[in-house]
Design a protein around this motif. Sequence first.
Motif, PDB file in Angstrom:
ATOM      1  N   LEU A 105       4.699  20.776 -13.558  1.00 48.67           N
ATOM      2  CA  LEU A 105       4.719  22.627 -13.836  1.00 48.67           C
ATOM      3  C   LEU A 105       5.400  22.666 -15.249  1.00 48.67           C
ATOM      4  O   LEU A 105       4.843  23.669 -15.666  1.00 48.67           O
ATOM      5  CB  LEU A 105       5.666  23.150 -12.617  1.00 48.67           C
ATOM      6  N   GLY A 153      -5.430  26.057  -6.055  1.00 48.85           N
ATOM      7  CA  GLY A 153      -4.557  26.960  -6.532  1.00 48.85           C
ATOM      8  C   GLY A 153      -3.322  26.682  -5.715  1.00 48.85           C
ATOM      9  O   GLY A 153      -2.878  27.810  -5.131  1.00 48.85           O
ATOM     10  N   PHE A 154      -2.619  25.715  -6.049  1.00 46.89           N
ATOM     11  CA  PHE A 154      -1.388  25.629  -5.448  1.00 46.89           C
ATOM     12  C   PHE A 154      -1.269  25.400  -3.928  1.00 46.89           C
ATOM     13  O   PHE A 154      -0.551  26.594  -3.422  1.00 46.89           O
ATOM     14  CB  PHE A 154      -0.364  26.386  -6.043  1.00 46.89           C
ATOM     15  N   SER A 181      -8.673  20.500  -9.376  1.00 44.75           N
ATOM     16  CA  SER A 181      -7.734  21.643  -9.097  1.00 44.75           C
ATOM     17  C   SER A 181      -7.068  22.204 -10.293  1.00 44.75           C
ATOM     18  O   SER A 181      -6.654  23.335 -10.393  1.00 44.75           O
ATOM     19  CB  SER A 181      -6.520  20.787  -8.266  1.00 44.75           C
ATOM     20  N   LYS A 228      -8.118  25.611 -11.570  1.00 48.91           N
ATOM     21  CA  LYS A 228      -7.781  26.803 -10.683  1.00 48.91           C
ATOM     22  C   LYS A 228      -6.201  27.288 -11.081  1.00 48.91           C
ATOM     23  O   LYS A 228      -5.732  28.281 -10.994  1.00 48.91           O
ATOM     24  CB  LYS A 228      -8.043  26.557  -9.394  1.00 48.91           C
ATOM     25  N   GLN A 229      -5.451  26.010 -11.022  1.00 45.53           N
ATOM     26  CA  GLN A 229      -4.028  26.059 -11.484  1.00 45.53           C
ATOM     27  C   GLN A 229      -3.719  26.797 -12.619  1.00 45.53           C
ATOM     28  O   GLN A 229      -2.843  27.952 -12.855  1.00 45.53           O
ATOM     29  CB  GLN A 229      -3.268  24.969 -11.394  1.00 45.53           C
ATOM     30  N   TYR A 239       6.646  30.421  -7.457  1.00 41.17           N
ATOM     31  CA  TYR A 239       6.352  28.858  -7.042  1.00 41.17           C
ATOM     32  C   TYR A 239       7.545  28.089  -7.307  1.00 41.17           C
ATOM     33  O   TYR A 239       8.151  27.201  -6.538  1.00 41.17           O
ATOM     34  CB  TYR A 239       4.899  28.347  -7.507  1.00 41.17           C
ATOM     35  N   PHE A 250       1.736  32.742  -8.049  1.00 45.28           N
ATOM     36  CA  PHE A 250       2.360  31.785  -8.493  1.00 45.28           C
ATOM     37  C   PHE A 250       3.734  31.919  -9.150  1.00 45.28           C
ATOM     38  O   PHE A 250       4.502  31.222  -9.387  1.00 45.28           O
ATOM     39  CB  PHE A 250       1.499  30.974  -9.976  1.00 45.28           C
ATOM     40  N   PRO A 302      -1.415  19.271  -6.998  1.00 50.44           N
ATOM     41  CA  PRO A 302      -1.375  20.318  -5.848  1.00 50.44           C
ATOM     42  C   PRO A 302      -2.645  20.633  -5.804  1.00 50.44           C
ATOM     43  O   PRO A 302      -3.682  20.532  -6.597  1.00 50.44           O
ATOM     44  CB  PRO A 302      -0.976  21.561  -6.719  1.00 50.44           C
TER      45      PRO A 302
END
Length: 355
Positions: free
Chosen positions: A280, A235-236, A339, A342-343, A245, A242, A232
């Motif tokens: 995830l 942040g997605f 990324s 941030k995720q 999600y 989130f 992703p």
Amino acid sequence: MKHPLNSLAIITSQLFAAGASAHNIHDIKFKPDGGYTSTVGAKYQAPNSQVNISADVKIDKLFERNMAGETLVQRITDRVYWVQNHFYNSLFFVGDKGVMVLDPLAYGAGRALLSAIKQVTDKPVTTLVYSHNHADHIGDAEVFVAEAKRQKVDLTILSSDATADKMKRLNSQLPRPTKTVDFNDGVYQFEDTRLKFIGFEHAAHTDDSAALLLVDEGVIHTPDLINPDQLPWLGFGGSENFTYYRQNLAKVSAQKWQYLSGGHGNIGSRADLDFMQHYLTDLNLAANRAMNRTDWAEFTTVENNNHAVFGAKWFEAASQDITNTLRPKYGHYYGFEASVPKQAELVLDTLLSYQ
């Protein structure tokens, strides 16, 4: 005292065997010597606007082509085409009388999209569809409005009722929808094909986000939910939260489709959705572990001057722990170093809030 946990999931040996201290690569521009690895073991080909693509094949040299300013056009089914320009993509459907466009793009990409359509067909764009009210996906709507006026075509601008309401509430300066359907499973008949709006009751990206399903073609457009063949983006994909999600992904998975357009990334398939679910799961496991390992007391010191610093430093340390944990398994994928931190913060915030 370490941050409390209700429970800690059993951590898989594959994910954590290398240890959080290993593979400490922190350059966000990092690229493996052999190039980024496909997240789904895909085969690649050059874009082809005349021949349908197989679901297990993706477009080659995607980053290089975008950076070179190419407009990529790939035929998906007999009547559906995928177009990408400067990392944004859209779909268009060619009917017997006209063309339906799913998101007009923005920042000049709309003109590239219109040009791509004209290379495929001389039929006019008669329906323009908004998936959600974010200007980076619909900002070039005026390009299509102007073209319709030039061609003396009656252009329908279609959205869900949720998007139309949001545009009104925020006083959007973009062309407003002329027709709406129900956010929750509303269906629009375009010539002989059906377009279904899959609204998310609790949307992660933004509150009016909907997936657009071309029911009779088996193609779904899910802007900013998943970037096929990539991790992703940041942040997605700019998700505003989130929390829901995974529920959104599950709703997309429950639909009947073969090809997926994510608004960014490559052409997607079921394998891309499966990859995201596995990622995830690992991300959540790593976040639980980081919360258990990162000591709040280390940052609650007089020297840090204010309690905002306490939180900022704790999130930074826990996010780095998560990133280090995931790196052995995911570090060779596109966008990992930029990324994942941030995720990680988004997932940590959710885990802290909902226990």
